[in-house]
Design a protein around this motif. Structure first.
Motif, PDB file in Angstrom:
ATOM      1  N   TYR A  20      55.815   3.692  60.278  1.00  0.00           N
ATOM      2  CA  TYR A  20      54.948   4.584  61.052  1.00  0.00           C
ATOM      3  C   TYR A  20      53.481   4.164  60.924  1.00  0.00           C
ATOM      4  O   TYR A  20      52.719   4.279  61.869  1.00  0.00           O
ATOM      5  CB  TYR A  20      55.134   6.022  60.574  1.00  0.00           C
ATOM      6  N   ILE A  35      46.023   7.012  55.958  1.00  0.00           N
ATOM      7  CA  ILE A  35      45.511   6.359  57.189  1.00  0.00           C
ATOM      8  C   ILE A  35      43.983   6.434  57.286  1.00  0.00           C
ATOM      9  O   ILE A  35      43.339   5.399  57.493  1.00  0.00           O
ATOM     10  CB  ILE A  35      46.156   6.977  58.459  1.00  0.00           C
ATOM     11  N   PRO A  36      43.388   7.641  57.126  1.00  0.00           N
ATOM     12  CA  PRO A  36      41.927   7.687  57.243  1.00  0.00           C
ATOM     13  C   PRO A  36      41.230   6.805  56.216  1.00  0.00           C
ATOM     14  O   PRO A  36      40.142   6.296  56.461  1.00  0.00           O
ATOM     15  CB  PRO A  36      41.579   9.162  56.994  1.00  0.00           C
ATOM     16  N   GLY A  73      50.308   9.652  55.853  1.00  0.00           N
ATOM     17  CA  GLY A  73      49.329  10.195  56.799  1.00  0.00           C
ATOM     18  C   GLY A  73      47.960  10.292  56.156  1.00  0.00           C
ATOM     19  O   GLY A  73      46.957   9.885  56.744  1.00  0.00           O
ATOM     20  N   LEU A  74      47.938  10.779  54.918  1.00  0.00           N
ATOM     21  CA  LEU A  74      46.657  10.931  54.219  1.00  0.00           C
ATOM     22  C   LEU A  74      45.978   9.598  53.984  1.00  0.00           C
ATOM     23  O   LEU A  74      44.753   9.513  53.922  1.00  0.00           O
ATOM     24  CB  LEU A  74      46.879  11.619  52.863  1.00  0.00           C
ATOM     25  N   ILE A  94      59.974   4.545  56.233  1.00  0.00           N
ATOM     26  CA  ILE A  94      59.052   5.456  56.908  1.00  0.00           C
ATOM     27  C   ILE A  94      57.690   4.790  57.123  1.00  0.00           C
ATOM     28  O   ILE A  94      56.966   5.094  58.068  1.00  0.00           O
ATOM     29  CB  ILE A  94      58.892   6.753  56.090  1.00  0.00           C
ATOM     30  N   PHE A 127      55.832  11.091  54.165  1.00  0.00           N
ATOM     31  CA  PHE A 127      55.143  11.037  55.434  1.00  0.00           C
ATOM     32  C   PHE A 127      53.735  11.626  55.316  1.00  0.00           C
ATOM     33  O   PHE A 127      52.771  11.108  55.888  1.00  0.00           O
ATOM     34  CB  PHE A 127      55.951  11.795  56.499  1.00  0.00           C
ATOM     35  N   ALA A 128      53.604  12.697  54.513  1.00  0.00           N
ATOM     36  CA  ALA A 128      52.299  13.312  54.312  1.00  0.00           C
ATOM     37  C   ALA A 128      51.364  12.357  53.575  1.00  0.00           C
ATOM     38  O   ALA A 128      50.197  12.199  53.937  1.00  0.00           O
ATOM     39  CB  ALA A 128      52.441  14.610  53.536  1.00  0.00           C
ATOM     40  N   PHE A 148      62.283   2.806  64.231  1.00  0.00           N
ATOM     41  CA  PHE A 148      61.288   3.434  65.108  1.00  0.00           C
ATOM     42  C   PHE A 148      61.371   2.903  66.530  1.00  0.00           C
ATOM     43  O   PHE A 148      61.201   3.661  67.495  1.00  0.00           O
ATOM     44  CB  PHE A 148      59.871   3.248  64.541  1.00  0.00           C
ATOM     45  N   THR A 153      56.589  14.377  44.359  1.00  0.00           N
ATOM     46  CA  THR A 153      56.976  15.554  45.128  1.00  0.00           C
ATOM     47  C   THR A 153      56.403  15.520  46.555  1.00  0.00           C
ATOM     48  O   THR A 153      56.994  16.046  47.475  1.00  0.00           O
ATOM     49  CB  THR A 153      56.468  16.826  44.413  1.00  0.00           C
ATOM     50  N   ILE A 154      55.242  14.904  46.685  1.00  0.00           N
ATOM     51  CA  ILE A 154      54.575  14.868  47.991  1.00  0.00           C
ATOM     52  C   ILE A 154      55.473  14.172  49.012  1.00  0.00           C
ATOM     53  O   ILE A 154      55.962  13.079  48.753  1.00  0.00           O
ATOM     54  CB  ILE A 154      53.243  14.093  47.891  1.00  0.00           C
ATOM     55  N   PRO A 155      55.703  14.802  50.177  1.00  0.00           N
ATOM     56  CA  PRO A 155      56.501  14.130  51.202  1.00  0.00           C
ATOM     57  C   PRO A 155      55.866  12.789  51.546  1.00  0.00           C
ATOM     58  O   PRO A 155      54.642  12.699  51.692  1.00  0.00           O
ATOM     59  CB  PRO A 155      56.422  15.093  52.393  1.00  0.00           C
ATOM     60  N   GLY A 212      63.801   3.836  50.921  1.00  0.00           N
ATOM     61  CA  GLY A 212      63.669   4.850  51.962  1.00  0.00           C
ATOM     62  C   GLY A 212      62.220   5.049  52.389  1.00  0.00           C
ATOM     63  O   GLY A 212      61.920   5.195  53.572  1.00  0.00           O
ATOM     64  N   ALA A 242      54.133  14.986  40.312  1.00  0.00           N
ATOM     65  CA  ALA A 242      53.507  15.667  41.447  1.00  0.00           C
ATOM     66  C   ALA A 242      53.399  14.696  42.622  1.00  0.00           C
ATOM     67  O   ALA A 242      53.669  15.055  43.769  1.00  0.00           O
ATOM     68  CB  ALA A 242      52.138  16.202  41.062  1.00  0.00           C
TER      69      ALA A 242
END
Lengths: 377, 186, 215
Positions: free
Chosen positions: C157, C73-74, C70-71, C154, C66-67, C168, C62-64, C150, C59
């Motif tokens: 970012y 970062i906080p 992003g998660l 990313i 980038f997502a 970038f 499967t998560i992108p 890969g 699972a």
């Protein structure tokens, strides 16, 4: 350097898996004498392997008592216990990532033997099972044939010179000819080593050939009959045993058949005053292991193994011939004689002169043929 | 897009397992491996910079190319791993090469082809979140905006949606594998 | 020609970025190997445990990426921490799965024999089981490494280290002369490192796998 052989006692041993109504092994008691080969034989799923594995506690008994040489096996550390019990299984279970030498040296290593002693032992063991140490020590298991792997498996089991050997269908996965050879070799090893051996098989012929005593087991490892091979062959305790033995009828016919009715085998013979090196050369050339030594009147006197042949005269090496049959003997008698002689019995004429020999394989073949005729007729 | 991938990937894979084209298979597989090692973001950005155009299709094309690889590779591997005795048996009972392909090799390779498709779909979803870098839109926009404006709720919504989408696609892929694969192999 | 001048002019910083990229990936793989093999060893005997561990790690995969970044970062801010966490998480699945498959694929007779001759649990695990499962575990690490190449790109970012930064900066200078060069060097750099590391895996595999179980 062989340790004194020890006896094994199983008292009311039971194995019950949680969640099953029937016990896998129910109240099993048996007394195995020091230095004897006991064969557990029975249909698959009867619990014979479970019973054997409780002796080295690969399976923990639910209840009961097991002593090995008087020591309570259940109170020892299981790993320590197992290092003192040889263990050989079907398909050998060799460690594929270790060399033959490392496989054999594993138990001595576990026991903390110094390296040089282990190395010497590995060589001895390879020679003992008939593999050239120089050639095979550094090979990996997959570079060996099935029969060679089984030999290494036996060598590994014997490496630390354990007084007890457990063998779980160790020759189950090899072709019949190799199997026969391995059985012969085990018997000749045993005649030197005198281990207490528990041997599991589902092949009754193998049981007859190897066992000093055979335990025919039924469901839940119940002992249907526990006796010498000849006693079981002659008088199966009940129909189940008779069915397993294969043919009450064919065995009865065994008493009707005479040695003269079958084709005799030819033993390799030597005369008593022959030079040992000549005999050795002849055995090697014919790829045989035993020679029958005849006296000057061609009467069978001794069996000598090729390893017994040194510079000592033939009359003093090997073991004496104890039992003979004539052409008039029944096959039943021949079978009994074979079982006491170990593999072969000489056949003699009226003046005691050598005529030929009868081997266990020949008798078993005859039994098989009789059984087939019986089944089809 | 999935359709494009299947329509190109499977026949190409089949061709590369035929005797006359077999010599090319290692090269294509090696190329596919190198392609797999290429970072998606790099491929995407390069495509964008090279064509100097923006928008939906600029993002979709590299994604399609990228997800072609698992399908292509699994088709080749899937057909190759079919037990040769089965092919021989097929020929032996008088099937033509093309019916051996249609009735034996392809059906037996279907599970692997479907697994490749599933992988490529998940990859595509992942790569799609990067599409916003080349103004291709998508859920990546939410994540990026949330980050730039320090509005973490927006970021989290974007990320969770992307995750959910990926898991959903993977789940659907799993279902497809289960229902489309040959029954005897299930 | 412009590309070549660019590469020679920025040689030093390129090497630095490549080194950081490779080092992040290798460290993450090693960390994931320790965790993944541990997890694999913990669950392989139980079919349910194995299924749960595999489902969970798959699972995550499967998560992108980038997502996931992003998660993070906080929670972890920018820079190295979110990068490493994401990389390790992604690397887990192939390693866990191959550990479980490798350990379960061992001939039961070998383990039976090992127990039968008196090796204790730990010794059977370290001396026999893991040694035999090693080629599978290594193959899992190899897949993980390729995968991470890969993802690491990313990670630029979130201000992570490595060659992704080149891609970038190329993107941010769209229209300028060396935008394509930057992106191209970054992308090709990642491919080259990926192939080099793959070669290293082949070598390590040769050196650490017993001849008795090598193909």
């Amino acid at each position: 350097m062989t340790d004194q052989a020890v006896d094994i006692q199983l008292e009311n041993v039971t194995k019950r898996y949680t969640g099953t109504r029937q016990a896998a092994v129910e109240d099993f008691s048996m007394s195995i004498a020091a230095g004897e080969i006991v064969v557990f034989v029975g249909p698959s799923g009867c619990g014979k392997t479970t019973t054997m594995k409780m002796i080295n506690r690969l399976i923990e008994p639910s209840s009961g008592r097991i002593t090995i040489g008087g020591a309570d096996a259940l109170s020892l550390d299981p790993d320590e216990l197992r290092r003192g019990i040889g263990y050989a299984i079907q398909q050998a279970g060799l460690f594929p990532h270790l060399t033959v030498g490392q496989n054999i040296g594993m138990v001595p290593g576990l026991l903390g033997w110094p390296k040089p002693k282990t190395a010497t032992r590995v060589e001895e063991m390879l020679e003992l099972v008939g593999l050239d140490a120089g050639e095979y020590r550094d090979r990996f298991p997959r570079q060996l044939s099935g029969g060679q792997q089984q030999r290494v498996g036996v060598a590994r089991a014997l490496a630390a010179d354990p007084p007890v050997l457990l063998m779980d269908e160790p020759f189950g996965a090899v072709d019949p000819i190799t199997r026969g050879n391995l059985q012969d070799e085990l018997l000749s090893l045993q005649s030197e080593l005198h281990k207490t051996i528990v041997f599991v098989t589902h092949d009754f012929d193998e049981a007859v050939k190897l066992g000093d005593r055979i335990a025919v087991l039924g469901p839940q490892s119940s002992i249907l009959q526990f006796d010498t091979p000849e006693a079981i062959l002659a008088a199966p305790a009940n129909d189940t045993v008779a069915g397993f033995v294969g043919a009450g009828a064919s065995l009865k016919q065994l008493t009707l058949l005479r040695v003269r009715d079958i084709e005799m085998d030819e033993a390799e013979t030597a005369t008593i005053d022959e030079r040992p090196e000549d005999v050795r050369a002849r055995l090697t050339a014919k790829n045989r292991k035993y020679a029958l030594v005849l006296d000057n009147r061609r009467r069978p006197k001794r069996w000598v193994h090729i390893r017994d042949l040194s510079d000592r005269p033939l009359g003093t090496v090997g073991r004496p011939v104890n039992d003979l049959v004539t052409k008039q003997s029944t096959l039943q008698d021949a079978l009994e004689a074979i079982l006491t002689e170990g593999g072969f019995v000489p056949v003699v004429g009226t003046r005691g002169e050598y005529l030929g020999a009868v081997g266990i394989d020949t008798v078993m073949d005859t039994i098989r043929k009789l059984r087939e005729e019986h089944d089809h007729g | 897009m999935t359709a494009i991938v299947v329509l190109i990937g499977v026949p190409l894979g089949v061709i590369l397992t035929r005797r006359w084209a077999r010599f090319a298979a290692p090269f294509v597989l090696a190329l596919a491996n190198v392609g797999q090692a290429a970072p998606a973001i790099g491929v995407l950005v390069l495509f964008f910079l090279a064509t100097s155009s923006t928008g939906f299709w600029v993002a979709v094309l590299p994604i399609a190319l990228y997800s072609l690889l698992p399908v292509l590779r699994n088709t080749i591997v899937g057909i190759r791993q079919v037990d040769p005795t089965l092919v021989e048996a097929g020929r032996g009972i008088g099937m033509s090469p093309s019916s051996v392909l249609r009735r034996i090799e392809l059906p037996l390779a279907v599970p692997l082809i479907l697994a490749g498709l599933r992988t490529s779909l998940v990859l595509a979803v992942g790569t799609a979140t990067l599409a916003f870098f080349v103004a291709g839109g998508g859920l990546g926009v939410l994540i990026d905006t949330g980050d730039k404006l320090a509005r973490y709720s927006v970021l989290i919504v974007g990320a969770v949606l992307a995750m959910a989408l990926a898991l959903l696609v993977d789940w659907l892929g799993g279902l497809a594998e289960e229902f489309l694969g040959p029954r005897g192999l299930r | 020609m412009a590309l070549w001048t660019y590469v020679t002019a920025r040689w030093q910083s390129l090497l630095m970025d490549s080194y950081l990229h490779a080092s992040a990936v290798v460290q993450a793989t090693l960390l994931a190997a320790v965790l993944g093999v541990g997890l694999g060893v913990a669950v392989y005997r139980s079919p349910v445990g194995s299924a749960v561990a595999t489902a969970l790690t798959s699972a995550i995969l499967t998560i992108p990426s980038f997502a996931l970044l992003g998660l993070l970062i906080p929670v972890l801010g920018l820079g190295v921490p979110p990068t490493m966490v994401a990389l390790v998480l992604y690397a887990l699945l192939p390693i866990v799965r191959n550990t479980v498959v490798g350990l379960n694929g061992i001939d039961p007779a070998v383990v039976d024999a090992a127990r039968g001759i008196g090796m204790n649990r730990l010794r059977v695990l370290t001396g026999v089981e893991l040694r035999l499962a090693w080629p599978a575990i290594l193959a899992g690490m190899r897949v993980s490494t390729q995968l991470l190449m890969g993802v690491a790109a990313i990670a630029a970012y979130v201000k992570g280290p490595g060659l992704g930064n080149l891609i970038f900066s190329g993107l941010s200078r769209v229209g300028s002369v060396n935008a394509v060069d930057l992106a191209l060097v970054g992308t090709v750099g990642v491919i080259v490192i990926a192939l080099l590391l793959d070669g290293v895996y082949v070598l390590v595999g040769r050196l650490t796998t017993s001849r008795g179980i090598r193909d």
